[in-house]
Design a protein around this motif. Structure first.
Motif, PDB file in Angstrom:
ATOM      1  N   PRO A  36     -12.118  40.660  50.896  1.00  0.00           N
ATOM      2  CA  PRO A  36     -12.224  41.470  52.113  1.00  0.00           C
ATOM      3  C   PRO A  36     -12.169  40.580  53.351  1.00  0.00           C
ATOM      4  O   PRO A  36     -12.461  39.382  53.280  1.00  0.00           O
ATOM      5  N   TRP A  37     -11.820  41.200  54.473  1.00  0.00           N
ATOM      6  CA  TRP A  37     -11.693  40.473  55.740  1.00  0.00           C
ATOM      7  C   TRP A  37     -12.605  41.093  56.785  1.00  0.00           C
ATOM      8  O   TRP A  37     -12.853  42.301  56.791  1.00  0.00           O
ATOM      9  N   ILE A  38     -13.096  40.249  57.683  1.00  0.00           N
ATOM     10  CA  ILE A  38     -13.901  40.689  58.818  1.00  0.00           C
ATOM     11  C   ILE A  38     -13.092  40.397  60.071  1.00  0.00           C
ATOM     12  O   ILE A  38     -12.833  39.233  60.396  1.00  0.00           O
ATOM     13  N   MET A  39     -12.687  41.453  60.770  1.00  0.00           N
ATOM     14  CA  MET A  39     -11.699  41.319  61.840  1.00  0.00           C
ATOM     15  C   MET A  39     -12.158  42.015  63.113  1.00  0.00           C
ATOM     16  O   MET A  39     -13.119  42.781  63.127  1.00  0.00           O
ATOM     17  N   ASN A  40     -11.424  41.720  64.193  1.00  0.00           N
ATOM     18  CA  ASN A  40     -11.540  42.524  65.396  1.00  0.00           C
ATOM     19  C   ASN A  40     -11.094  43.938  65.088  1.00  0.00           C
ATOM     20  O   ASN A  40     -10.385  44.189  64.108  1.00  0.00           O
ATOM     21  N   GLU A  41     -11.458  44.863  65.957  1.00  0.00           N
ATOM     22  CA  GLU A  41     -11.086  46.252  65.752  1.00  0.00           C
ATOM     23  C   GLU A  41      -9.576  46.441  65.871  1.00  0.00           C
ATOM     24  O   GLU A  41      -8.859  45.581  66.387  1.00  0.00           O
ATOM     25  N   SER A  42      -9.090  47.563  65.383  1.00  0.00           N
ATOM     26  CA  SER A  42      -7.665  47.862  65.400  1.00  0.00           C
ATOM     27  C   SER A  42      -7.120  47.797  66.823  1.00  0.00           C
ATOM     28  O   SER A  42      -7.738  48.274  67.759  1.00  0.00           O
ATOM     29  N   GLY A  43      -5.953  47.203  66.973  1.00  0.00           N
ATOM     30  CA  GLY A  43      -5.369  46.982  68.289  1.00  0.00           C
ATOM     31  C   GLY A  43      -5.176  45.513  68.584  1.00  0.00           C
ATOM     32  O   GLY A  43      -4.420  45.129  69.470  1.00  0.00           O
ATOM     33  N   CYS A  44      -5.860  44.676  67.817  1.00  0.00           N
ATOM     34  CA  CYS A  44      -5.710  43.227  67.950  1.00  0.00           C
ATOM     35  C   CYS A  44      -4.333  42.808  67.429  1.00  0.00           C
ATOM     36  O   CYS A  44      -3.976  43.111  66.283  1.00  0.00           O
TER      37      CYS A  44
ATOM     38  N   GLY B 246     -21.463  36.117  53.586  1.00  0.00           N
ATOM     39  CA  GLY B 246     -20.606  36.263  52.419  1.00  0.00           C
ATOM     40  C   GLY B 246     -19.940  37.609  52.300  1.00  0.00           C
ATOM     41  O   GLY B 246     -19.528  38.001  51.198  1.00  0.00           O
ATOM     42  N   LEU B 247     -19.765  38.315  53.443  1.00  0.00           N
ATOM     43  CA  LEU B 247     -19.206  39.664  53.399  1.00  0.00           C
ATOM     44  C   LEU B 247     -17.691  39.708  53.547  1.00  0.00           C
ATOM     45  O   LEU B 247     -17.096  40.779  53.439  1.00  0.00           O
ATOM     46  N   GLY B 248     -17.063  38.563  53.801  1.00  0.00           N
ATOM     47  CA  GLY B 248     -15.614  38.555  53.916  1.00  0.00           C
ATOM     48  C   GLY B 248     -15.110  37.301  54.601  1.00  0.00           C
ATOM     49  O   GLY B 248     -15.881  36.452  55.050  1.00  0.00           O
ATOM     50  N   ILE B 249     -13.771  37.202  54.663  1.00  0.00           N
ATOM     51  CA  ILE B 249     -13.108  36.085  55.347  1.00  0.00           C
ATOM     52  C   ILE B 249     -12.948  36.451  56.817  1.00  0.00           C
ATOM     53  O   ILE B 249     -12.602  37.587  57.163  1.00  0.00           O
ATOM     54  N   GLY B 250     -13.187  35.501  57.682  1.00  0.00           N
ATOM     55  CA  GLY B 250     -13.016  35.716  59.117  1.00  0.00           C
ATOM     56  C   GLY B 250     -11.994  34.764  59.702  1.00  0.00           C
ATOM     57  O   GLY B 250     -11.601  33.783  59.067  1.00  0.00           O
ATOM     58  N   ILE B 251     -11.538  35.067  60.904  1.00  0.00           N
ATOM     59  CA  ILE B 251     -10.625  34.177  61.619  1.00  0.00           C
ATOM     60  C   ILE B 251     -11.155  33.991  63.031  1.00  0.00           C
ATOM     61  O   ILE B 251     -11.756  34.895  63.614  1.00  0.00           O
ATOM     62  N   LEU B 252     -10.945  32.798  63.578  1.00  0.00           N
ATOM     63  CA  LEU B 252     -11.358  32.518  64.947  1.00  0.00           C
ATOM     64  C   LEU B 252     -10.689  31.244  65.427  1.00  0.00           C
ATOM     65  O   LEU B 252     -10.103  30.504  64.636  1.00  0.00           O
ATOM     66  N   THR B 253     -10.768  31.020  66.722  1.00  0.00           N
ATOM     67  CA  THR B 253     -10.148  29.835  67.297  1.00  0.00           C
ATOM     68  C   THR B 253     -11.004  28.607  67.017  1.00  0.00           C
ATOM     69  O   THR B 253     -12.210  28.715  66.776  1.00  0.00           O
ATOM     70  N   PRO B 254     -10.400  27.422  67.074  1.00  0.00           N
ATOM     71  CA  PRO B 254     -11.186  26.199  66.876  1.00  0.00           C
ATOM     72  C   PRO B 254     -12.337  26.060  67.858  1.00  0.00           C
ATOM     73  O   PRO B 254     -13.415  25.612  67.485  1.00  0.00           O
ATOM     74  N   SER B 255     -12.122  26.438  69.134  1.00  0.00           N
ATOM     75  CA  SER B 255     -13.198  26.306  70.121  1.00  0.00           C
ATOM     76  C   SER B 255     -14.356  27.230  69.793  1.00  0.00           C
ATOM     77  O   SER B 255     -15.524  26.852  69.934  1.00  0.00           O
ATOM     78  N   ALA B 256     -14.057  28.455  69.334  1.00  0.00           N
ATOM     79  CA  ALA B 256     -15.119  29.380  68.953  1.00  0.00           C
ATOM     80  C   ALA B 256     -15.874  28.857  67.732  1.00  0.00           C
ATOM     81  O   ALA B 256     -17.097  28.979  67.645  1.00  0.00           O
ATOM     82  N   PHE B 257     -15.146  28.248  66.797  1.00  0.00           N
ATOM     83  CA  PHE B 257     -15.796  27.682  65.611  1.00  0.00           C
ATOM     84  C   PHE B 257     -16.715  26.528  66.003  1.00  0.00           C
ATOM     85  O   PHE B 257     -17.847  26.421  65.512  1.00  0.00           O
ATOM     86  N   ALA B 258     -16.226  25.669  66.899  1.00  0.00           N
ATOM     87  CA  ALA B 258     -17.017  24.501  67.291  1.00  0.00           C
ATOM     88  C   ALA B 258     -18.311  24.907  67.985  1.00  0.00           C
ATOM     89  O   ALA B 258     -19.335  24.234  67.841  1.00  0.00           O
ATOM     90  N   ASP B 259     -18.280  26.019  68.723  1.00  0.00           N
ATOM     91  CA  ASP B 259     -19.457  26.451  69.471  1.00  0.00           C
ATOM     92  C   ASP B 259     -20.356  27.411  68.704  1.00  0.00           C
ATOM     93  O   ASP B 259     -21.424  27.784  69.185  1.00  0.00           O
ATOM     94  N   SER B 260     -19.940  27.822  67.512  1.00  0.00           N
ATOM     95  CA  SER B 260     -20.688  28.842  66.782  1.00  0.00           C
ATOM     96  C   SER B 260     -21.963  28.278  66.152  1.00  0.00           C
ATOM     97  O   SER B 260     -21.962  27.204  65.557  1.00  0.00           O
ATOM     98  N   ARG B 261     -23.016  29.041  66.266  1.00  0.00           N
ATOM     99  CA  ARG B 261     -24.277  28.640  65.624  1.00  0.00           C
ATOM    100  C   ARG B 261     -24.234  28.819  64.117  1.00  0.00           C
ATOM    101  O   ARG B 261     -25.142  28.377  63.402  1.00  0.00           O
ATOM    102  N   TRP B 262     -23.167  29.473  63.627  1.00  0.00           N
ATOM    103  CA  TRP B 262     -23.039  29.729  62.192  1.00  0.00           C
ATOM    104  C   TRP B 262     -22.100  28.738  61.502  1.00  0.00           C
ATOM    105  O   TRP B 262     -21.855  28.880  60.298  1.00  0.00           O
TER     106      TRP B 262
END
Length: 246
Positions: free
Chosen positions: A134-142, A178-194
């Motif tokens: 499963p994937w965890i994504m932005n809402e439809s329209g992205c 563990g609810l799914g695969i996500g996507i994000l930019t490198p800058s968002a990943f670097a700043d994420s607390r997760w």
């Protein structure tokens, strides 16, 4: 009413603001005042709403910022129709903005696929293997969500969006659980607390990339300096060192 006054009146009506009319007519001014209507797509919001906006506020204290969030397709349309003065957005690599807009290329970035170790995604993973999760994504329209779906459907593979969430922090928290695969930019990943709770998933036959753009209608006029300041600040925020920079 003389011709310059008539041209100014028409420009105000068509652009919807005095600032927009001044930009269209390329009118000089001293200190930049009025509104700067800026659109930012969600994938860039974490980078765009820190260093670039701080830079704008410091250099143009009399400028009123009106920041709108939206998907790339909508933002392009709003800039084209002069509803926005400029927009920062991402397009899948290889797709260019409309020719009637000024598009300033901020470079290509990898879009990171991330998942919790507990999800059990193979390392590396093929596109077929990724389609089983499963994937965890932005809402439809992205736009990038649509790009991913098209990429999977072209291989006749399923693409299951399990959870929609607009906030990158919320998406990352769900990925960390563990609810799914996500996507994000490198800058968002670097700043994420997760970031320590997830791992980057390498794909053997799929390397999603996006190209960041700063778009505005020509001419930029007296908004040229604010647009350039925001563009340079965003480029700085996106320029992360290490393996995530394309």
């Amino acid at each position: 009413m003389n011709i310059p006054d008539l041209e100014a009146f028409v420009a105000v009506v068509e652009t919807g603001s005095i600032v927009g009319a001044s930009a269209r007519l390329n009118l000089p001014d001293g200190e930049v005042r009025g509104e700067f209507r800026l659109g930012v797509m969600p994938y860039l919001s974490e980078a765009a709403l820190s260093v670039p906006l701080d830079r704008l506020r410091a250099e143009f204290p009399q400028l009123t910022l009106r920041v709108t969030s939206g998907w790339s397709v909508r933002l392009v349309d709003q800039v084209t129709r002069s509803e926005l003065d400029a927009a920062a957005l991402c397009l899948p690599d290889g797709i260019s903005p409309p020719e009637d807009l000024v598009g300033e290329d901020l470079g290509t970035q990898r879009v990171l696929l991330v998942a919790a170790p507990s999800l059990g995604v193979p390392k590396p993973a093929s596109l077929a293997e990724l389609s089983r999760f499963p994937w965890i994504m932005n809402e439809s329209g992205c736009g990038f969500r649509a790009y991913l779906r098209q990429r999977f459907e072209a291989e006749r593979l399923p693409f299951q969006v399990a959870i929609e969430a607009l906030s990158a922090d919320l998406r990352m928290s769900l990925v960390a659980r563990g609810l799914g695969i996500g996507i994000l930019t490198p800058s968002a990943f670097a700043d994420s607390r997760w970031r320590d709770a997830v791992e980057v998933v390498e794909a053997v036959d799929f390397q999603p990339r996006v190209r960041a753009w700063m778009l505005h209608r020509p001419p930029a006029g007296r908004l040229a300096q604010p647009i350039a300041a925001f563009r340079d600040g965003l480029a700085q925020a996106l320029a992360l060192p290490g393996p995530f920079l394309a």
